[in-house]
Design a protein around this motif. Structure first.
Motif, PDB file in Angstrom:
ATOM      1  N   GLY A  93     -19.782  12.128  -5.024  1.00 35.20           N
ATOM      2  CA  GLY A  93     -19.330  10.807  -5.461  1.00 35.20           C
ATOM      3  C   GLY A  93     -17.860  10.812  -5.855  1.00 35.20           C
ATOM      4  N   ILE A  94     -17.421  11.874  -6.520  1.00 37.55           N
ATOM      5  CA  ILE A  94     -16.014  11.984  -6.922  1.00 37.55           C
ATOM      6  C   ILE A  94     -15.114  12.004  -5.691  1.00 37.55           C
ATOM      7  CG2 ILE A  94     -14.311  13.547  -7.935  1.00 37.55           C
ATOM      8  CD1 ILE A  94     -16.550  14.401  -9.914  1.00 37.55           C
ATOM      9  N   ILE A  95     -15.453  12.805  -4.709  1.00 36.00           N
ATOM     10  CA  ILE A  95     -14.608  12.940  -3.526  1.00 36.00           C
ATOM     11  C   ILE A  95     -14.671  11.681  -2.654  1.00 36.00           C
ATOM     12  CG2 ILE A  95     -14.133  14.332  -1.478  1.00 36.00           C
ATOM     13  CD1 ILE A  95     -13.579  15.584  -4.286  1.00 36.00           C
ATOM     14  N   GLU A  96     -15.839  11.085  -2.549  1.00 37.42           N
ATOM     15  CA  GLU A  96     -15.941   9.855  -1.760  1.00 37.42           C
ATOM     16  C   GLU A  96     -15.127   8.730  -2.378  1.00 37.42           C
ATOM     17  OE1 GLU A  96     -20.141   9.187  -1.423  1.00 37.42           O
ATOM     18  OE2 GLU A  96     -20.273  10.341   0.461  1.00 37.42           O
ATOM     19  N   SER A  97     -15.000   8.727  -3.701  1.00 36.54           N
ATOM     20  CA  SER A  97     -14.196   7.709  -4.368  1.00 36.54           C
ATOM     21  C   SER A  97     -12.738   7.791  -3.924  1.00 36.54           C
ATOM     22  CB  SER A  97     -14.296   7.887  -5.883  1.00 36.54           C
ATOM     23  OG  SER A  97     -13.421   7.003  -6.560  1.00 36.54           O
ATOM     24  N   GLY A  98     -12.180   9.005  -3.882  1.00 36.38           N
ATOM     25  CA  GLY A  98     -10.806   9.176  -3.423  1.00 36.38           C
ATOM     26  C   GLY A  98     -10.641   8.827  -1.959  1.00 36.38           C
ATOM     27  N   SER A  99     -11.635   9.179  -1.151  1.00 41.50           N
ATOM     28  CA  SER A  99     -11.574   8.867   0.275  1.00 41.50           C
ATOM     29  C   SER A  99     -11.608   7.361   0.511  1.00 41.50           C
ATOM     30  CB  SER A  99     -12.738   9.542   1.009  1.00 41.50           C
ATOM     31  OG  SER A  99     -12.682  10.950   0.854  1.00 41.50           O
ATOM     32  N   ARG A 100     -12.436   6.660  -0.253  1.00 44.86           N
ATOM     33  CA  ARG A 100     -12.482   5.197  -0.137  1.00 44.86           C
ATOM     34  C   ARG A 100     -11.148   4.572  -0.507  1.00 44.86           C
ATOM     35  NH1 ARG A 100     -17.757   5.778  -2.211  1.00 44.86           N
ATOM     36  NH2 ARG A 100     -16.995   5.486  -4.341  1.00 44.86           N
ATOM     37  N   LEU A 101     -10.511   5.133  -1.517  1.00 44.17           N
ATOM     38  CA  LEU A 101      -9.234   4.599  -1.972  1.00 44.17           C
ATOM     39  C   LEU A 101      -8.180   4.676  -0.866  1.00 44.17           C
ATOM     40  CD1 LEU A 101      -7.146   3.663  -4.003  1.00 44.17           C
ATOM     41  CD2 LEU A 101      -7.063   5.994  -4.903  1.00 44.17           C
ATOM     42  N   VAL A 102      -7.999   5.854  -0.296  1.00 43.40           N
ATOM     43  CA  VAL A 102      -7.008   6.012   0.763  1.00 43.40           C
ATOM     44  C   VAL A 102      -7.408   5.196   1.991  1.00 43.40           C
ATOM     45  CG1 VAL A 102      -5.873   7.671   2.287  1.00 43.40           C
ATOM     46  CG2 VAL A 102      -6.318   8.268  -0.099  1.00 43.40           C
ATOM     47  N   GLY A 103      -8.696   5.174   2.302  1.00 41.16           N
ATOM     48  CA  GLY A 103      -9.160   4.370   3.428  1.00 41.16           C
ATOM     49  C   GLY A 103      -8.907   2.892   3.233  1.00 41.16           C
ATOM     50  N   ALA A 104      -9.030   2.412   1.993  1.00 37.25           N
ATOM     51  CA  ALA A 104      -8.787   0.994   1.708  1.00 37.25           C
ATOM     52  C   ALA A 104      -7.329   0.632   1.956  1.00 37.25           C
ATOM     53  CB  ALA A 104      -9.168   0.677   0.262  1.00 37.25           C
ATOM     54  N   VAL A 105      -6.417   1.536   1.624  1.00 37.26           N
ATOM     55  CA  VAL A 105      -4.998   1.304   1.896  1.00 37.26           C
ATOM     56  C   VAL A 105      -4.744   1.317   3.397  1.00 37.26           C
ATOM     57  CG1 VAL A 105      -2.665   2.243   1.600  1.00 37.26           C
ATOM     58  CG2 VAL A 105      -4.251   2.183  -0.333  1.00 37.26           C
ATOM     59  N   ARG A 106      -5.324   2.290   4.089  1.00 34.99           N
ATOM     60  CA  ARG A 106      -5.132   2.379   5.540  1.00 34.99           C
ATOM     61  C   ARG A 106      -5.733   1.162   6.260  1.00 34.99           C
ATOM     62  NH1 ARG A 106      -1.406   3.611   6.851  1.00 34.99           N
ATOM     63  NH2 ARG A 106      -2.171   3.307   8.952  1.00 34.99           N
ATOM     64  N   ASP A 107      -6.769   0.573   5.719  1.00 36.88           N
ATOM     65  CA  ASP A 107      -7.443  -0.541   6.383  1.00 36.88           C
ATOM     66  C   ASP A 107      -6.715  -1.877   6.214  1.00 36.88           C
ATOM     67  OD1 ASP A 107      -9.448   1.028   7.391  1.00 36.88           O
ATOM     68  OD2 ASP A 107     -10.889   0.571   5.806  1.00 36.88           O
ATOM     69  N   LEU A 108      -5.712  -1.936   5.367  1.00 30.69           N
ATOM     70  CA  LEU A 108      -4.952  -3.175   5.242  1.00 30.69           C
ATOM     71  C   LEU A 108      -4.245  -3.449   6.569  1.00 30.69           C
ATOM     72  CD1 LEU A 108      -3.462  -2.620   1.683  1.00 30.69           C
ATOM     73  CD2 LEU A 108      -4.960  -4.520   2.351  1.00 30.69           C
ATOM     74  N   PRO A 109      -4.394  -4.643   7.123  1.00 33.19           N
ATOM     75  CA  PRO A 109      -3.819  -4.919   8.442  1.00 33.19           C
ATOM     76  C   PRO A 109      -2.315  -5.164   8.428  1.00 33.19           C
ATOM     77  CG  PRO A 109      -4.942  -6.862   7.624  1.00 33.19           C
ATOM     78  CD  PRO A 109      -5.212  -5.770   6.623  1.00 33.19           C
ATOM     79  N   VAL A 110      -1.756  -5.386   7.252  1.00 32.76           N
ATOM     80  CA  VAL A 110      -0.319  -5.645   7.145  1.00 32.76           C
ATOM     81  C   VAL A 110       0.414  -4.351   6.803  1.00 32.76           C
ATOM     82  CG1 VAL A 110      -0.726  -8.015   6.409  1.00 32.76           C
ATOM     83  CG2 VAL A 110      -0.445  -6.227   4.678  1.00 32.76           C
ATOM     84  N   PRO A 111       1.725  -4.303   7.021  1.00 33.77           N
ATOM     85  CA  PRO A 111       2.469  -3.101   6.634  1.00 33.77           C
ATOM     86  C   PRO A 111       2.370  -2.833   5.135  1.00 33.77           C
ATOM     87  CG  PRO A 111       3.783  -4.453   8.125  1.00 33.77           C
ATOM     88  CD  PRO A 111       2.583  -5.268   7.749  1.00 33.77           C
ATOM     89  N   VAL A 112       2.176  -1.564   4.781  1.00 33.14           N
ATOM     90  CA  VAL A 112       2.142  -1.132   3.385  1.00 33.14           C
ATOM     91  C   VAL A 112       3.377  -0.273   3.138  1.00 33.14           C
ATOM     92  CG1 VAL A 112       0.870   0.138   1.617  1.00 33.14           C
ATOM     93  CG2 VAL A 112      -0.374  -1.159   3.371  1.00 33.14           C
ATOM     94  N   VAL A 113       4.123  -0.621   2.099  1.00 31.59           N
ATOM     95  CA  VAL A 113       5.349   0.095   1.754  1.00 31.59           C
ATOM     96  C   VAL A 113       5.139   0.802   0.419  1.00 31.59           C
ATOM     97  CG1 VAL A 113       7.831  -0.090   1.344  1.00 31.59           C
ATOM     98  CG2 VAL A 113       6.702  -1.689   2.927  1.00 31.59           C
ATOM     99  N   ALA A 114       5.300   2.122   0.395  1.00 31.26           N
ATOM    100  CA  ALA A 114       5.169   2.884  -0.846  1.00 31.26           C
ATOM    101  C   ALA A 114       6.545   3.100  -1.459  1.00 31.26           C
ATOM    102  CB  ALA A 114       4.499   4.223  -0.591  1.00 31.26           C
ATOM    103  N   ALA A 115       6.660   2.802  -2.750  1.00 30.87           N
ATOM    104  CA  ALA A 115       7.879   3.064  -3.514  1.00 30.87           C
ATOM    105  C   ALA A 115       7.559   4.190  -4.490  1.00 30.87           C
ATOM    106  CB  ALA A 115       8.318   1.809  -4.256  1.00 30.87           C
ATOM    107  N   VAL A 116       7.997   5.396  -4.191  1.00 32.58           N
ATOM    108  CA  VAL A 116       7.622   6.582  -4.946  1.00 32.58           C
ATOM    109  C   VAL A 116       8.763   6.990  -5.870  1.00 32.58           C
ATOM    110  CG1 VAL A 116       6.898   8.999  -4.807  1.00 32.58           C
ATOM    111  CG2 VAL A 116       6.139   7.363  -3.071  1.00 32.58           C
ATOM    112  N   ASP A 117       8.476   7.026  -7.165  1.00 34.44           N
ATOM    113  CA  ASP A 117       9.442   7.516  -8.142  1.00 34.44           C
ATOM    114  C   ASP A 117       8.739   8.546  -9.010  1.00 34.44           C
ATOM    115  OD1 ASP A 117      11.723   7.821  -9.713  1.00 34.44           O
ATOM    116  OD2 ASP A 117      11.144   6.215 -11.087  1.00 34.44           O
ATOM    117  N   GLY A 118       9.147   9.797  -8.887  1.00 32.94           N
ATOM    118  CA  GLY A 118       8.513  10.853  -9.661  1.00 32.94           C
ATOM    119  C   GLY A 118       7.425  11.570  -8.886  1.00 32.94           C
ATOM    120  N   ALA A 119       6.429  12.042  -9.618  1.00 33.17           N
ATOM    121  CA  ALA A 119       5.392  12.893  -9.036  1.00 33.17           C
ATOM    122  C   ALA A 119       4.412  12.104  -8.175  1.00 33.17           C
ATOM    123  CB  ALA A 119       4.631  13.602 -10.149  1.00 33.17           C
TER     124      ALA A 119
END
Length: 266
Positions: A93-119
């Motif tokens: 369940g712990i690992i599937e939760s993380g997989s769902r999270l990344v999959g949910a971002v990938r499934d967005l049909p519009v461009p996703v822009v990450a703004a990374v500051d720090g770790a």
């Protein structure tokens, strides 16, 4: 100005009148490490946004000087201490939760822009690289330190990082736990741009967003789908291997020792 905005379960989300949607992890006291509630909220919002035709682009970021320090290991250590460890169902369940999270971002049909500051660490690194366009401050870094606590990368990292930086660099990150700092990440092809500080990062991201808003939504969606089909065709298979491997490793003596040591330090 956002026409819709709210903060719940450690996640701030908003949509402005131009169709720019923003997702910001808001747990700065934990360097935006994700617990179950925050992960579930991110998945929920992405699911809601997936079917909206008024959203043109999504910006993903973290508040307070860190993008995301990965899973909330402190919470995991506390839970494991009280329950005597994780059984197979809890581990999966712990690992599937993380997989769902990344999959949910990938499934967005519009461009996703990450703004990374720090770790950007662990599942946080996967979350950042799951975006279509990734920009970072020079002080930022990406880290897959799973091996140091007896685990393996998850959240699609084995596919995302190999597709982005190549096998040799991905192996060094995953097998040796090497940090990849933003300037090196840009040279390796992981990033679309590097800024000296957070203010300049905002300018880089805003510039990319303006270009997206000038383009045809249908053309962008079809282009994103075609690029993903080629570069990330093995993404779902990688997720399956990671879930199987991590489910076993979360119950391993090596990880249990790491959790106990962490709980003792806390």
């Amino acid at each position: 100005m956002a026409s819709e905005s709210r903060c719940r379960d450690g996640v701030w989300d908003g949509i402005d009148d131009d169709g720019v949607a923003r997702l910001e992890i808001d747990r700065p006291d934990r360097m935006n490490a994700l617990d179950g509630l925050a992960s579930a909220r991110l998945v929920e919002v992405c699911g809601q946004w997936r079917s909206r035709n008024d959203i043109r682009v999504v910006i993903l970021s973290g508040r307070g000087g860190a993008f995301c320090a990965g899973a909330d290991v402190a919470g995991m250590a506390s839970s494991a201490a009280s329950s005597g460890g994780f059984d197979a169902d809890e581990s999966r369940g712990i690992i599937e939760s993380g997989s769902r999270l990344v999959g949910a971002v990938r499934d967005l049909p519009v461009p996703v822009v990450a703004a990374v500051d720090g770790a950007a660490v662990g599942i946080g690194a996967s979350l950042a690289v799951a975006a279509d366009l990734v920009y970072a401050t020079a002080r930022s870094y990406f880290l897959l330190a799973f091996v140091n606590i007896g685990l393996m990368p998850d959240g699609g990292a084995t596919a995302l990082f190999t597709a982005s930086v190549g096998r040799a660099r991905a192996n060094a990150m995953a097998l040796l736990g090497e940090k990849l700092f933003a300037p090196e990440a840009f040279d390796a092809g992981l990033l679309n741009g590097v800024a000296d500080d957070a203010d300049l990062l905002e300018g880089l991201v805003d510039g990319a967003v303006r270009r997206v808003l000038r383009s045809s939504p249908d053309a962008l969606a079809m282009t994103k789908s075609a690029l993903d089909a080629h570069a990330l065709g093995g993404f779902q298979a990688a997720i399956g291997r990671e879930i199987t491997g991590q489910t076993a490793l979360l119950q391993s003596p090596a990880f249990q020792r790491a959790l106990s040591a962490f709980a003792g330090e806390r």
